[in-house]
Design a protein around this motif. Structure first.
Motif, PDB file in Angstrom:
ATOM      1  N   MET A  27      -9.586   5.601   1.277  1.00 30.65           N
ATOM      2  CA  MET A  27      -9.915   4.977  -0.001  1.00 30.65           C
ATOM      3  C   MET A  27     -11.425   4.942  -0.229  1.00 30.65           C
ATOM      4  O   MET A  27     -11.893   5.077  -1.362  1.00 30.65           O
ATOM      5  CB  MET A  27      -9.339   3.560  -0.054  1.00 30.65           C
ATOM      6  CG  MET A  27      -7.831   3.513  -0.274  1.00 30.65           C
ATOM      7  SD  MET A  27      -7.308   4.360  -1.784  1.00 30.65           S
ATOM      8  CE  MET A  27      -8.278   3.503  -3.025  1.00 30.65           C
ATOM      9  N   TRP A  45     -12.401   8.290  -1.432  1.00 34.05           N
ATOM     10  CA  TRP A  45     -11.890   8.493  -2.783  1.00 34.05           C
ATOM     11  C   TRP A  45     -12.739   7.746  -3.817  1.00 34.05           C
ATOM     12  O   TRP A  45     -13.145   8.317  -4.828  1.00 34.05           O
ATOM     13  CB  TRP A  45     -10.442   8.031  -2.855  1.00 34.05           C
ATOM     14  CG  TRP A  45      -9.813   8.253  -4.190  1.00 34.05           C
ATOM     15  CD1 TRP A  45      -9.602   7.331  -5.184  1.00 34.05           C
ATOM     16  CD2 TRP A  45      -9.304   9.496  -4.709  1.00 34.05           C
ATOM     17  NE1 TRP A  45      -9.006   7.905  -6.272  1.00 34.05           N
ATOM     18  CE2 TRP A  45      -8.808   9.236  -6.005  1.00 34.05           C
ATOM     19  CE3 TRP A  45      -9.238  10.793  -4.193  1.00 34.05           C
ATOM     20  CZ2 TRP A  45      -8.247  10.230  -6.789  1.00 34.05           C
ATOM     21  CZ3 TRP A  45      -8.661  11.777  -4.977  1.00 34.05           C
ATOM     22  CH2 TRP A  45      -8.177  11.500  -6.258  1.00 34.05           C
ATOM     23  N   GLU A  86       0.934  11.302  -2.054  1.00 36.11           N
ATOM     24  CA  GLU A  86      -0.324  10.882  -2.669  1.00 36.11           C
ATOM     25  C   GLU A  86      -1.510  11.098  -1.722  1.00 36.11           C
ATOM     26  O   GLU A  86      -2.595  11.511  -2.146  1.00 36.11           O
ATOM     27  CB  GLU A  86      -0.255   9.412  -3.086  1.00 36.11           C
ATOM     28  CG  GLU A  86       0.608   9.118  -4.288  1.00 36.11           C
ATOM     29  CD  GLU A  86       2.089   9.180  -3.990  1.00 36.11           C
ATOM     30  OE1 GLU A  86       2.882   9.264  -4.936  1.00 36.11           O
ATOM     31  OE2 GLU A  86       2.458   9.150  -2.790  1.00 36.11           O
ATOM     32  N   ARG A  87      -1.299  10.845  -0.450  1.00 40.12           N
ATOM     33  CA  ARG A  87      -2.362  11.054   0.537  1.00 40.12           C
ATOM     34  C   ARG A  87      -2.753  12.535   0.610  1.00 40.12           C
ATOM     35  O   ARG A  87      -3.934  12.881   0.671  1.00 40.12           O
ATOM     36  CB  ARG A  87      -1.905  10.563   1.915  1.00 40.12           C
ATOM     37  CG  ARG A  87      -1.682   9.055   1.993  1.00 40.12           C
ATOM     38  CD  ARG A  87      -1.030   8.683   3.313  1.00 40.12           C
ATOM     39  NE  ARG A  87      -0.614   7.296   3.332  1.00 40.12           N
ATOM     40  CZ  ARG A  87      -1.382   6.276   3.722  1.00 40.12           C
ATOM     41  NH1 ARG A  87      -2.606   6.514   4.165  1.00 40.12           N
ATOM     42  NH2 ARG A  87      -0.932   5.032   3.705  1.00 40.12           N
ATOM     43  N   LYS A 119       2.235   2.560  -3.320  1.00 41.90           N
ATOM     44  CA  LYS A 119       1.311   3.257  -4.210  1.00 41.90           C
ATOM     45  C   LYS A 119       0.623   4.438  -3.533  1.00 41.90           C
ATOM     46  O   LYS A 119       0.112   5.328  -4.207  1.00 41.90           O
ATOM     47  CB  LYS A 119       0.240   2.281  -4.704  1.00 41.90           C
ATOM     48  CG  LYS A 119       0.775   1.141  -5.549  1.00 41.90           C
ATOM     49  CD  LYS A 119      -0.358   0.259  -6.031  1.00 41.90           C
ATOM     50  CE  LYS A 119       0.156  -0.875  -6.895  1.00 41.90           C
ATOM     51  NZ  LYS A 119      -0.950  -1.746  -7.381  1.00 41.90           N
ATOM     52  N   LEU A 120       0.622   4.414  -2.215  1.00 43.05           N
ATOM     53  CA  LEU A 120      -0.089   5.453  -1.464  1.00 43.05           C
ATOM     54  C   LEU A 120       0.861   6.060  -0.440  1.00 43.05           C
ATOM     55  O   LEU A 120       0.754   5.832   0.765  1.00 43.05           O
ATOM     56  CB  LEU A 120      -1.320   4.845  -0.781  1.00 43.05           C
ATOM     57  CG  LEU A 120      -2.360   5.819  -0.202  1.00 43.05           C
ATOM     58  CD1 LEU A 120      -2.888   6.737  -1.285  1.00 43.05           C
ATOM     59  CD2 LEU A 120      -3.510   5.047   0.435  1.00 43.05           C
ATOM     60  N   ASN A 131      -6.203   4.171   5.945  1.00 46.21           N
ATOM     61  CA  ASN A 131      -6.241   3.717   4.555  1.00 46.21           C
ATOM     62  C   ASN A 131      -7.656   3.387   4.093  1.00 46.21           C
ATOM     63  O   ASN A 131      -8.077   3.781   3.005  1.00 46.21           O
ATOM     64  CB  ASN A 131      -5.341   2.487   4.373  1.00 46.21           C
ATOM     65  CG  ASN A 131      -3.886   2.800   4.598  1.00 46.21           C
ATOM     66  OD1 ASN A 131      -3.429   3.902   4.298  1.00 46.21           O
ATOM     67  ND2 ASN A 131      -3.143   1.847   5.125  1.00 46.21           N
ATOM     68  N   MET A 157      -4.666  13.486  -2.504  1.00 47.59           N
ATOM     69  CA  MET A 157      -6.046  12.999  -2.428  1.00 47.59           C
ATOM     70  C   MET A 157      -6.882  13.892  -1.520  1.00 47.59           C
ATOM     71  O   MET A 157      -8.033  14.212  -1.819  1.00 47.59           O
ATOM     72  CB  MET A 157      -6.052  11.552  -1.918  1.00 47.59           C
ATOM     73  CG  MET A 157      -5.460  10.550  -2.899  1.00 47.59           C
ATOM     74  SD  MET A 157      -5.194   8.927  -2.164  1.00 47.59           S
ATOM     75  CE  MET A 157      -6.905   8.387  -1.926  1.00 47.59           C
ATOM     76  N   LEU A 196      -3.322   8.677 -10.812  1.00 46.62           N
ATOM     77  CA  LEU A 196      -3.319   8.252  -9.424  1.00 46.62           C
ATOM     78  C   LEU A 196      -4.486   7.317  -9.146  1.00 46.62           C
ATOM     79  O   LEU A 196      -4.326   6.270  -8.504  1.00 46.62           O
ATOM     80  CB  LEU A 196      -3.386   9.473  -8.506  1.00 46.62           C
ATOM     81  CG  LEU A 196      -3.470   9.191  -6.991  1.00 46.62           C
ATOM     82  CD1 LEU A 196      -2.244   8.420  -6.528  1.00 46.62           C
ATOM     83  CD2 LEU A 196      -3.613  10.493  -6.218  1.00 46.62           C
ATOM     84  N   LEU A 198      -4.466   3.186  -7.974  1.00 45.24           N
ATOM     85  CA  LEU A 198      -5.019   2.782  -6.685  1.00 45.24           C
ATOM     86  C   LEU A 198      -6.103   1.710  -6.802  1.00 45.24           C
ATOM     87  O   LEU A 198      -6.637   1.274  -5.780  1.00 45.24           O
ATOM     88  CB  LEU A 198      -5.613   4.012  -5.974  1.00 45.24           C
ATOM     89  CG  LEU A 198      -4.623   5.133  -5.608  1.00 45.24           C
ATOM     90  CD1 LEU A 198      -5.364   6.290  -4.969  1.00 45.24           C
ATOM     91  CD2 LEU A 198      -3.536   4.617  -4.688  1.00 45.24           C
ATOM     92  N   ILE A 201       0.831  -1.203   0.000  1.00 41.61           N
ATOM     93  CA  ILE A 201       0.000   0.000   0.000  1.00 41.61           C
ATOM     94  C   ILE A 201       0.868   1.257   0.000  1.00 41.61           C
ATOM     95  O   ILE A 201       0.609   2.216  -0.729  1.00 41.61           O
ATOM     96  CB  ILE A 201      -0.936   0.001   1.225  1.00 41.61           C
ATOM     97  CG1 ILE A 201      -1.949  -1.149   1.114  1.00 41.61           C
ATOM     98  CG2 ILE A 201      -1.662   1.330   1.359  1.00 41.61           C
ATOM     99  CD1 ILE A 201      -2.817  -1.330   2.337  1.00 41.61           C
TER     100      ILE A 201
END
Length: 224
Positions: free
Chosen positions: A113, A116, A86-87, A81-82, A109, A90, A139, A143, A78
């Motif tokens: 997600m 999102w 990135e957080r 990619k995150l 997480n 988002m 992005l 995900l 995770i």
């Protein structure tokens, strides 16, 4: 002569230089015997491959799978990619969309997600530039299924019926022994922006430099 050599090799500076020189010389001689590719051969399609061991995915599918229960494997998957940036990105999009800041927890997480997936829409501009919108689209694509625990089904098309038939499945706890995969390429320094192995280029350039140095040294010696 013997005493002169003994005195020379007692010098720490000389020893360090001699070790470095011999290391370079041995690398220039041995490396091309192991990696026989041309120095300027393009082996990577793309811009800059990071250093590491590259395994052919096609070959690894049918390799023997081993089950490893690694506690931090999912977290690392995770995090790859995150990441922190990135957080935050988002969060910026969700804020621009109208989600209250107190409802956005970038450290959770599952909740992040969920927000999102339920709200992101690539068609919304939200006052962003085209480049920024494209970034968020990439992005979002990366995900997909990041929190999923189900495996991946591998299927091939039956030439007679035209239907897909399951041939294998891979779960997240499956690992392969890299020594059992036929197609392996090690890139200690990665590639340049043309997809060429940097270490192979470096060794080739070092060999040329040493040859020039030897020739210049011999000429200088003969002229004395």
């Amino acid at each position: 002569m013997k005493n002169t050599l003994q005195q020379v090799f007692r010098s720490p500076k000389f020893l360090i230089g001699f070790i470095i020189f011999m290391t370079m010389l041995l690398t220039v001689i041995i490396y091309p015997l192991i990696v026989k590719d041309e120095p300027l051969a393009i082996i990577g399609q793309g811009t800059f491959f990071e250093p590491g061991i590259y395994v052919n995915v096609f070959d690894s599918i049918n390799s023997t799978h081993y089950t490893l229960s690694l506690n931090d494997a999912a977290a690392r998957r995770i995090a790859s990619k995150l990441g922190d940036q990135e957080r935050l990105d988002m969060k910026d999009w969700l804020l621009a969309f109208g989600i209250p800041e107190n409802e956005i927890d970038i450290h959770d997480n599952t909740k992040l997600m969920e927000l999102w997936v339920n709200n992101y829409d690539s068609k919304l501009a939200l006052g962003m530039t085209s480049a920024k919108r494209n970034y968020y689209a990439r992005l979002d694509k990366s995900l997909k299924g990041i929190l999923g625990t189900e495996g991946v089904i591998i299927a091939i098309k039956n030439t007679e019926t035209g239907l897909l038939e399951e041939t294998n499945s891979i779960v997240q706890t499956d690992y392969v022994n890299i020594g059992q995969v036929s197609s392996i390429r090690i890139l200690p320094l990665g590639t340049d922006n043309f997809g060429r192995d940097i270490l192979t280029e470096l060794v080739s350039a070092t060999r040329t430099s040493l040859q020039i140095g030897f020739v210049a040294g011999i000429i200088a010696t003969l002229m004395v």
